[in-house]
Scaffold this motif. Structure first.
Motif, short mmCIF file in Angstrom:
data_model
loop_
_atom_site.label_atom_id
_atom_site.label_comp_id
_atom_site.label_asym_id
_atom_site.label_seq_id
_atom_site.Cartn_x
_atom_site.Cartn_y
_atom_site.Cartn_z
N ARG A 156 -2.11 13.68 7.15
CA ARG A 156 -0.81 14.26 6.81
C ARG A 156 0.16 13.21 6.29
N SER A 157 0.01 11.98 6.78
CA SER A 157 0.97 10.94 6.44
C SER A 157 0.70 10.32 5.08
N ILE A 158 -0.56 10.02 4.82
CA ILE A 158 -0.89 9.30 3.60
C ILE A 158 -2.13 9.89 2.95
N SER A 159 -2.29 9.60 1.68
CA SER A 159 -3.46 10.05 0.94
C SER A 159 -4.65 9.15 1.26
N LEU A 160 -5.84 9.59 0.82
CA LEU A 160 -7.03 8.77 1.01
C LEU A 160 -6.89 7.44 0.29
N GLN A 161 -6.29 7.45 -0.90
CA GLN A 161 -6.10 6.22 -1.65
C GLN A 161 -5.26 5.22 -0.86
N LYS A 162 -4.20 5.70 -0.23
CA LYS A 162 -3.36 4.80 0.56
C LYS A 162 -4.07 4.34 1.82
N ALA A 163 -4.89 5.21 2.39
CA ALA A 163 -5.66 4.81 3.57
C ALA A 163 -6.61 3.66 3.23
N LEU A 164 -7.22 3.74 2.07
CA LEU A 164 -8.12 2.66 1.66
C LEU A 164 -7.34 1.38 1.38
N GLN A 165 -6.12 1.51 0.87
CA GLN A 165 -5.27 0.32 0.68
C GLN A 165 -4.98 -0.34 2.03
N LEU A 166 -4.73 0.48 3.03
CA LEU A 166 -4.47 -0.05 4.38
C LEU A 166 -5.69 -0.79 4.90
N ILE A 167 -6.87 -0.19 4.72
CA ILE A 167 -8.11 -0.84 5.18
C ILE A 167 -8.32 -2.16 4.46
N ARG A 168 -8.01 -2.20 3.16
CA ARG A 168 -8.18 -3.43 2.39
C ARG A 168 -7.30 -4.54 2.94
N ILE A 169 -6.06 -4.20 3.32
CA ILE A 169 -5.16 -5.21 3.89
C ILE A 169 -5.73 -5.76 5.19
N VAL A 170 -6.24 -4.86 6.05
CA VAL A 170 -6.81 -5.31 7.32
C VAL A 170 -7.97 -6.27 7.08
N VAL A 171 -8.84 -5.92 6.14
CA VAL A 171 -10.00 -6.76 5.85
C VAL A 171 -9.56 -8.12 5.29
N GLU A 172 -8.57 -8.10 4.41
CA GLU A 172 -8.09 -9.35 3.83
C GLU A 172 -7.50 -10.27 4.89
N VAL A 173 -6.78 -9.70 5.85
CA VAL A 173 -6.20 -10.52 6.92
C VAL A 173 -7.31 -11.19 7.73
N VAL A 174 -8.33 -10.41 8.06
CA VAL A 174 -9.43 -10.99 8.84
C VAL A 174 -10.17 -12.05 8.02
N GLU A 175 -10.39 -11.77 6.74
CA GLU A 175 -11.08 -12.74 5.88
C GLU A 175 -10.31 -14.05 5.78
N ASP A 176 -8.98 -13.94 5.66
CA ASP A 176 -8.17 -15.16 5.56
C ASP A 176 -8.27 -16.02 6.82
N GLN A 177 -8.56 -15.39 7.94
CA GLN A 177 -8.62 -16.13 9.21
C GLN A 177 -10.02 -16.62 9.56
N VAL A 178 -10.99 -16.33 8.68
CA VAL A 178 -12.37 -16.74 8.97
C VAL A 178 -12.50 -18.24 9.25
N PRO A 179 -11.87 -19.14 8.45
CA PRO A 179 -11.99 -20.58 8.75
C PRO A 179 -11.47 -20.95 10.13
N ASN A 180 -10.52 -20.21 10.65
CA ASN A 180 -9.96 -20.51 11.97
C ASN A 180 -10.75 -19.87 13.10
N LEU A 181 -11.62 -18.91 12.74
CA LEU A 181 -12.33 -18.16 13.77
C LEU A 181 -13.77 -18.60 13.95
N ALA A 182 -14.34 -19.24 12.97
CA ALA A 182 -15.76 -19.59 13.05
C ALA A 182 -15.98 -21.02 12.55
N SER A 183 -17.03 -21.60 13.06
CA SER A 183 -17.41 -22.93 12.59
C SER A 183 -17.91 -22.83 11.16
#
Length: 412
Positions: A100-127
Motif C-alpha cells: 500500500r505504501s510503495i510500488s514494487l519498483q520502489k521496494a526494489l530500490q529500497l532493497i538495492r540500498i540495503v545491499v549497497e550498505v552491506v557491500e560497502d561494509q564488506v572490508p570491515n566485516l571480513a578478512s
C-alpha cells in the motif's frame, strides 16, 4: 547401518562447523547489525526522495523491513540452505503495508540500498581472504530478497484483484436493486469511481465460456469512452454500467461488439447515481421484449422498445408513453391528437386524412410536424408512427372516463 549413521552424523557436523574466517565474519556481522541498520536508514533518506515524503508510520514499517533484512542476512549467511527466512523474517507482517505504501519498483530500490550498505561494509566485516565469499553471499541474498518481494507483490495483487471483483459484483447488484445508501457510495468510492453524472447502463448476453481476461478487456475498452465502468455477469446476462459518458452513440456501438450474439439494450441517460437503477430496469425490460422486434438495431435504446415493453406488461413503459407522448399531445391542442389518430387509422394517407377532417393537406402536414416537435417522434416514419399509435392506445385507456360514460355504464 552403523557406517551410514556415522556418515550422516559426520555430514551434519560438517555443515554446522564453520571455518575460522567465516566464524570471525559471522561474529562481526552480528555485532554490526545495529550500525548497519542505522546507516541504511540514513542512506534511504539521502538517496530516495520519495522515502522522506512518506508518513512516519510508513517510514517506520519500511525501516523495519530493512532492519529485518539485515538481521536475516546474518542467519542466512550462517545457514544458506534455509529457504523460509525470506518471507517470514524479512517481510513478516509487512506485505499489506508495504504494497500500500510503495510500488514494487520502489521496494526494489529500497532493497538495492540495503545491499549497497552491506557491500560497502564488506572490508570491515571480513578478512581479505573471506571477502570474496561474503560479497558473493550478499549478491545471492539480494537475488533471493528481490524474488521474495516480487512474490509478495504478486500475491497482494491477486488478493486485491479477487477482492475488487467481489466488491464490483456487490456494487452492480446494489445498483440494480435501487440501493442508495452510504454503504453503496463508500463501496463505489473504494473502487476509485470518480464520475458524478452521465451514467449509462448496457445489458445483453454474456459469452457461454468467457475467457479469464474477458471482463478486464471489457472494462479497458469501456474506459476509452467513459470515466468509469463497472462490469457484472449474472447468469447469461452481462451488465455494463458507465459513468461520465461523453459520446453515447460511439460508445454504445463499440461496446456492443463485446457482448455475445443477441440483442443489446441501453437504458436512458441517468444524471445521478440513484437514477441508474431506473435506467437499468428499463434496459432489462427492453432486453426481455427485444425479441418482439427482430429487426431492431444493435444496440437499441430501451425507449425505442416502448411498444414491445408495454405488450410485455412493463408499467414503466406504459407510464412513459402516457407522460411523454399522450399528455403533451393533449396539452398542445390544435387538433394534434385528432389529426394523428385519423392519419394512423387511414393508412398514413395525407389526402384521406385531410378529407376526413375537412382541412387542406398542408394543414395535415403542419400538424404532423407539430406532433414530431412536441413528442420527438415522427409520424411519417413507420416505426415511430407505431410508437405514437401505441401511445394513443395506452393514453386513452389511462384516461379517466367522463361522467356521461359512467352514467351509461350504470344504466341511469
Amino acid at each position: 547401518m552403523p557406517t551410514q549413521t556415522h556418515a550422516a552424523g559426520g555430514a551434519r557436523r560438517g555443515r554446522l562447523k564453520a571455518s575460522p574466517a567465516k566464524a570471525e565474519t559471522l561474529k562481526k556481522l552480528r555485532n554490526s547489525v545495529g550500525q548497519l541498520s542505522t546507516t541504511t536508514t540514513r542512506e534511504l533518506e539521502r538517496a530516495l526522495p520519495w522515502y522522506g515524503r512518506l508518513s512516519a508510520d510508513e517510514r517506520s514499517a519500511l525501516g523495519l523491513v530493512a532492519q529485518n533484512g539485515i538481521a536475516a542476512f546474518v542467519t542466512w549467511y550462517e545457514r544458506p540452505s534455509l529457504p523460509s527466512w525470506v518471507l517470514s523474517d524479512v517481510f513478516g507482517n509487512a506485505p499489506t503495508e508495504l504494497t500500500r505504501s510503495i510500488s514494487l519498483q520502489k521496494a526494489l530500490q529500497l532493497i538495492r540500498i540495503v545491499v549497497e550498505v552491506v557491500e560497502d561494509q564488506v572490508p570491515n566485516l571480513a578478512s581479505e581472504d573471506d571477502q570474496p565469499a561474503l560479497r558473493e553471499a550478499v549478491l545471492r541474498y539480494s537475488r533471493e530478497v528481490a524474488f521474495a518481494a516480487a512474490d509478495v507483490y504478486a500475491r497482494a495483487a491477486e488478493t486485491r484483484g479477487s477482492w475488487d471483483t467481489r466488491l464490483e459484483a456487490l456494487i452492480v447488484d446494489a445498483i440494480l436493486r435501487g440501493e442508495n445508501t452510504d454503504a453503496l457510495r463508500s463501496r463505489i468510492a473504494a473502487l476509485g469511481w470518480k464520475a458524478q453524472d452521465n451514467f449509462a447502463v448496457m445489458v445483453g448476453s454474456s459469452p457461454l465460456e468467457p475467457s479469464p481476461s474477458y471482463v478486464g478487456d471489457m472494462r479497458r475498452t469501456a474506459i476509452r469512452y467513459a470515466k468509469d465502468a463497472l462490469v457484472g455477469i449474472q447468469g447469461d446476462r452481462l451488465i455494463l454500467i458507465l459513468g461520465g459518458v461523453e459520446e453515447d452513440e460511439t460508445a454504445y456501438t463499440r461496446l456492443s461488439e463485446l457482448f455475445a450474439p443477441g440483442p443489446v439494450v441501453f437504458g436512458p441517460r441517468a444524471e445521478s447515481l440513484p437514477e441508474v437503477s431506473s435506467s437499468a430496469q428499463a434496459a432489462f425490460a427492453g432486453l426481455s421484449a427485444a425479441r418482439a422486434w427482430p429487426n431492431a438495431p444493435r444496440p437499441v435504446a430501451a425507449d425505442d422498445l416502448l411498444p414491445e415493453r408495454v405488450a410485455a406488461g412493463d408499467d414503466a413503459a406504459r407510464r412513459a408513453l402516457v407522460q411523454k407522448i399522450y399528455r403533451p399531445l393533449l396539452a398542445a391542442s390544435n387538433g394534434l391528437v385528432e389529426t394523428l389518430s385519423a392519419y394512423l387509422e387511414l393508412g398514413h394517407s395525407l389526402e384521406a386524412t385531410a378529407r376526413e377532417l375537412f382541412v387542406h393537406a398542408n394543414t395535415v402536414r403542419y400538424r404532423l410536424r407539430r406532433v414530431c416537435d412536441v413528442t420527438g417522434w415522427d409520424p411519417l416514419l413507420p416505426r415511430e408512427a407505431f410508437v405514437l399509435q401505441t401511445a394513443l392506445v395506452v393514453g386513452r385507456l389511462a384516461a379517466q372516463p367522463s361522467t356521461r360514460d359512467r352514467t351509461v355504464r350504470q344504466g341511469t
